[in-house]
Design a protein around this motif. Structure first.
Motif, PDB file in Angstrom:
ATOM      1  N   ARG A 257       0.819  -1.224   0.000  1.00  0.00           N
ATOM      2  CA  ARG A 257       0.000   0.000   0.000  1.00  0.00           C
ATOM      3  C   ARG A 257       0.848   1.267   0.000  1.00  0.00           C
ATOM      4  O   ARG A 257       0.320   2.352  -0.235  1.00  0.00           O
ATOM      5  N   PHE A 258       2.152   1.142   0.280  1.00  0.00           N
ATOM      6  CA  PHE A 258       2.958   2.334   0.551  1.00  0.00           C
ATOM      7  C   PHE A 258       3.922   2.732  -0.561  1.00  0.00           C
ATOM      8  O   PHE A 258       4.458   3.839  -0.524  1.00  0.00           O
ATOM      9  N   GLY A 259       4.172   1.877  -1.537  1.00  0.00           N
ATOM     10  CA  GLY A 259       5.106   2.234  -2.596  1.00  0.00           C
ATOM     11  C   GLY A 259       6.520   2.478  -2.091  1.00  0.00           C
ATOM     12  O   GLY A 259       7.150   3.483  -2.423  1.00  0.00           O
ATOM     13  N   LEU A 260       7.031   1.544  -1.271  1.00  0.00           N
ATOM     14  CA  LEU A 260       8.337   1.722  -0.640  1.00  0.00           C
ATOM     15  C   LEU A 260       9.480   1.684  -1.650  1.00  0.00           C
ATOM     16  O   LEU A 260       9.357   1.151  -2.747  1.00  0.00           O
ATOM     17  N   ALA A 261      10.617   2.231  -1.237  1.00  0.00           N
ATOM     18  CA  ALA A 261      11.832   2.196  -2.058  1.00  0.00           C
ATOM     19  C   ALA A 261      12.313   0.759  -2.247  1.00  0.00           C
ATOM     20  O   ALA A 261      12.863   0.412  -3.296  1.00  0.00           O
ATOM     21  N   PHE A 262      12.131  -0.083  -1.215  1.00  0.00           N
ATOM     22  CA  PHE A 262      12.548  -1.478  -1.317  1.00  0.00           C
ATOM     23  C   PHE A 262      11.969  -2.288  -0.177  1.00  0.00           C
ATOM     24  O   PHE A 262      11.597  -1.750   0.868  1.00  0.00           O
ATOM     25  N   VAL A 263      11.915  -3.597  -0.394  1.00  0.00           N
ATOM     26  CA  VAL A 263      11.689  -4.562   0.673  1.00  0.00           C
ATOM     27  C   VAL A 263      12.879  -5.513   0.649  1.00  0.00           C
ATOM     28  O   VAL A 263      13.276  -6.015  -0.404  1.00  0.00           O
ATOM     29  N   HIS A 264      13.494  -5.705   1.811  1.00  0.00           N
ATOM     30  CA  HIS A 264      14.750  -6.449   1.966  1.00  0.00           C
ATOM     31  C   HIS A 264      14.400  -7.732   2.721  1.00  0.00           C
ATOM     32  O   HIS A 264      14.012  -7.687   3.886  1.00  0.00           O
ATOM     33  N   VAL A 265      14.520  -8.883   2.047  1.00  0.00           N
ATOM     34  CA  VAL A 265      13.964 -10.120   2.588  1.00  0.00           C
ATOM     35  C   VAL A 265      15.062 -11.138   2.878  1.00  0.00           C
ATOM     36  O   VAL A 265      15.845 -11.505   1.993  1.00  0.00           O
ATOM     37  N   VAL A 266      15.103 -11.592   4.130  1.00  0.00           N
ATOM     38  CA  VAL A 266      15.976 -12.693   4.534  1.00  0.00           C
ATOM     39  C   VAL A 266      15.291 -13.986   4.098  1.00  0.00           C
ATOM     40  O   VAL A 266      14.226 -14.335   4.600  1.00  0.00           O
ATOM     41  N   GLU A 267      15.902 -14.685   3.154  1.00  0.00           N
ATOM     42  CA  GLU A 267      15.310 -15.891   2.597  1.00  0.00           C
ATOM     43  C   GLU A 267      15.807 -17.103   3.387  1.00  0.00           C
ATOM     44  O   GLU A 267      16.950 -17.524   3.249  1.00  0.00           O
ATOM     45  N   GLY A 268      14.942 -17.643   4.237  1.00  0.00           N
ATOM     46  CA  GLY A 268      15.305 -18.772   5.079  1.00  0.00           C
ATOM     47  C   GLY A 268      15.652 -18.326   6.486  1.00  0.00           C
ATOM     48  O   GLY A 268      15.224 -17.265   6.947  1.00  0.00           O
ATOM     49  N   ALA A 269      16.418 -19.164   7.187  1.00  0.00           N
ATOM     50  CA  ALA A 269      16.822 -18.867   8.558  1.00  0.00           C
ATOM     51  C   ALA A 269      17.962 -17.862   8.537  1.00  0.00           C
ATOM     52  O   ALA A 269      18.939 -18.037   7.805  1.00  0.00           O
ATOM     53  N   THR A 270      17.859 -16.804   9.305  1.00  0.00           N
ATOM     54  CA  THR A 270      18.869 -15.748   9.302  1.00  0.00           C
ATOM     55  C   THR A 270      20.260 -16.324   9.570  1.00  0.00           C
ATOM     56  O   THR A 270      20.503 -16.925  10.614  1.00  0.00           O
ATOM     57  N   GLY A 271      21.154 -16.148   8.601  1.00  0.00           N
ATOM     58  CA  GLY A 271      22.511 -16.676   8.737  1.00  0.00           C
ATOM     59  C   GLY A 271      22.592 -18.185   8.692  1.00  0.00           C
ATOM     60  O   GLY A 271      23.628 -18.767   9.008  1.00  0.00           O
ATOM     61  N   GLY A 272      21.496 -18.839   8.273  1.00  0.00           N
ATOM     62  CA  GLY A 272      21.456 -20.299   8.260  1.00  0.00           C
ATOM     63  C   GLY A 272      20.861 -20.831   6.974  1.00  0.00           C
ATOM     64  O   GLY A 272      21.028 -20.233   5.900  1.00  0.00           O
TER      65      GLY A 272
END
Length: 363
Positions: A257-272
């Protein structure tokens, strides 16, 4: 014929024009000085890494209540704002772009870090099975208390004030930390949110806090300078949810809904493991969020190039490789070997393991 995009191509996301699609992920290093002001060493640390298309700074608390670890920088006092200015200036002078990660840890804290030694706050009074960094070592986090409904608006206002401070400090924008089991993630997930008011229960209610934070920050600095980090499939800091796809589809709908500059997604377990939830559909998160997508977690050059060329990501974030390779972009470009990481110097300390990793030509 349209050329296949490359990791090294420039890209425009929101109001940010970037020289390449390589992002330096936020990395907590616990080297802030008195008053949680960034240290003078941080100027050189970030300048060395300014060839990244975008730097996302280490997590920086929006208030004292938002702090969870010793010696992490803030962005809520005048001294902290002044401390960030030479850092943003150095990055810009080197041709880089930098956003600050706005952080409220919620329950992942310790009474010794809280105002007046108070209990950390959380959506619900459920203790995290995790540790924090105190006095040069690790200790169990403290028991939290549940936020009163009337307190939530004040935290939302803290995010907006921190975003305003970030622009004053010279940042190109902000990344709101909604990942890794911290406060926004705690509101989103039903394992940590047992509330019975308007902020708990249904996915719509559990995403309400996120929506209010996004509205407050974008109203303050503009959606084109606002990004968000999510970790939809990660168990970091003891976070859990009964149906992550449903929960984070709802969160991504809010983002959209907000038109953000980006979405930054951790894919899976963080650091795993990237396949921690094997069937999780990150493409659906990207589709619903309607924002440039930064992919994160376990990427090497080959995986990153494939993600960009295949249209699965717009940018790719690298974390720990940037610690020991200040010139990571050039090493990736040349296919050069990466320097090993000294894990003993990750948290706390001085220049050793922070600003003394040599660039490729001196290695």
């Amino acid at each position: 014929m349209t050329r296949t995009p490359s990791l090294f191509d420039p890209v425009e996301i929101g109001a940010l024009k970037l020289s390449n699609r390589i992002v330096m992920a936020p990395l907590t290093r616990n080297r802030a000085g008195p008053g949680d002001v960034p240290s003078a060493l941080a100027v050189e640390y970030y300048r060395q890494r300014a060839t990244a298309g975008l730097i996302v700074s280490e997590g920086s608390q929006i208030s004292q209540q938002g702090q969870g670890y010793e010696s992490t920088p803030g962005i809520y006092t005048a001294a902290q704002v002044e401390g960030w200015k030479p850092i943003t200036r150095a990055v810009h002078d080197a041709g880089g772009r930098i956003v600050i990660q706005l952080w409220h840890v919620g329950r992942v804290s310790h009474v010794s870090l809280q105002p007046g030694g108070a209990a950390p706050v959380a959506p619900s009074a459920i203790r995290a099975e995790t540790k924090t960094y105190l006095k040069g070592g690790f200790a169990d986090v403290s028991e939290p208390r549940a936020l009163e409904t009337g307190e939530i608006a004040g935290i939302v206002a803290d995010y907006a004030a921190a975003a305003k401070n970030a622009i004053e400090a010279g940042f190109d924008g902000v990344e709101i930390h909604g990942a890794n089991g911290y406060l926004i993630d705690q509101f989103l997930c039903d394992g940590t949110n047992r509330r019975t008011d308007a902020y708990g229960g249904s996915p719509e209610n559990r995403t309400r806090f996120l929506a209010e934070v996004l509205a407050a920050v974008t109203d303050t600095i503009g959606a084109g300078r606002t990004g968000l980090r999510l970790s939809p499939a990660s168990p970091a800091n003891g976070i859990s949810d009964s149906n992550r796809q449903v929960t984070f589809n709802a969160a991504a709908d809010v983002v959209g809904r907000f038109g953000l500059a980006f979405v930054h997604v951790v894919e899976g377990a963080t650091g795993g493991a990237r396949d921690f939830i094997p069937d999780f559909d990150f493409a659906e998160i990207r589709r619903r969020a309607k924002a440039p997508y930064i992919a994160n977690n376990g990427y090497d050059k080959a995986l990153a190039e494939a993600a960009i060329a295949g249209g699965r990501a717009d940018l790719v974030a690298f974390g720990r490789p940037f610690i020991s390779n200040p010139d990571l972009v050039e090493r990736l470009r040349r296919g050069a070997p990466l320097a090993p990481l000294n894990r003993d110097t990750l948290y706390g300390g001085g220049a050793h393991g922070y600003t003394d990793y040599p660039p490729l030509e001196n290695a």
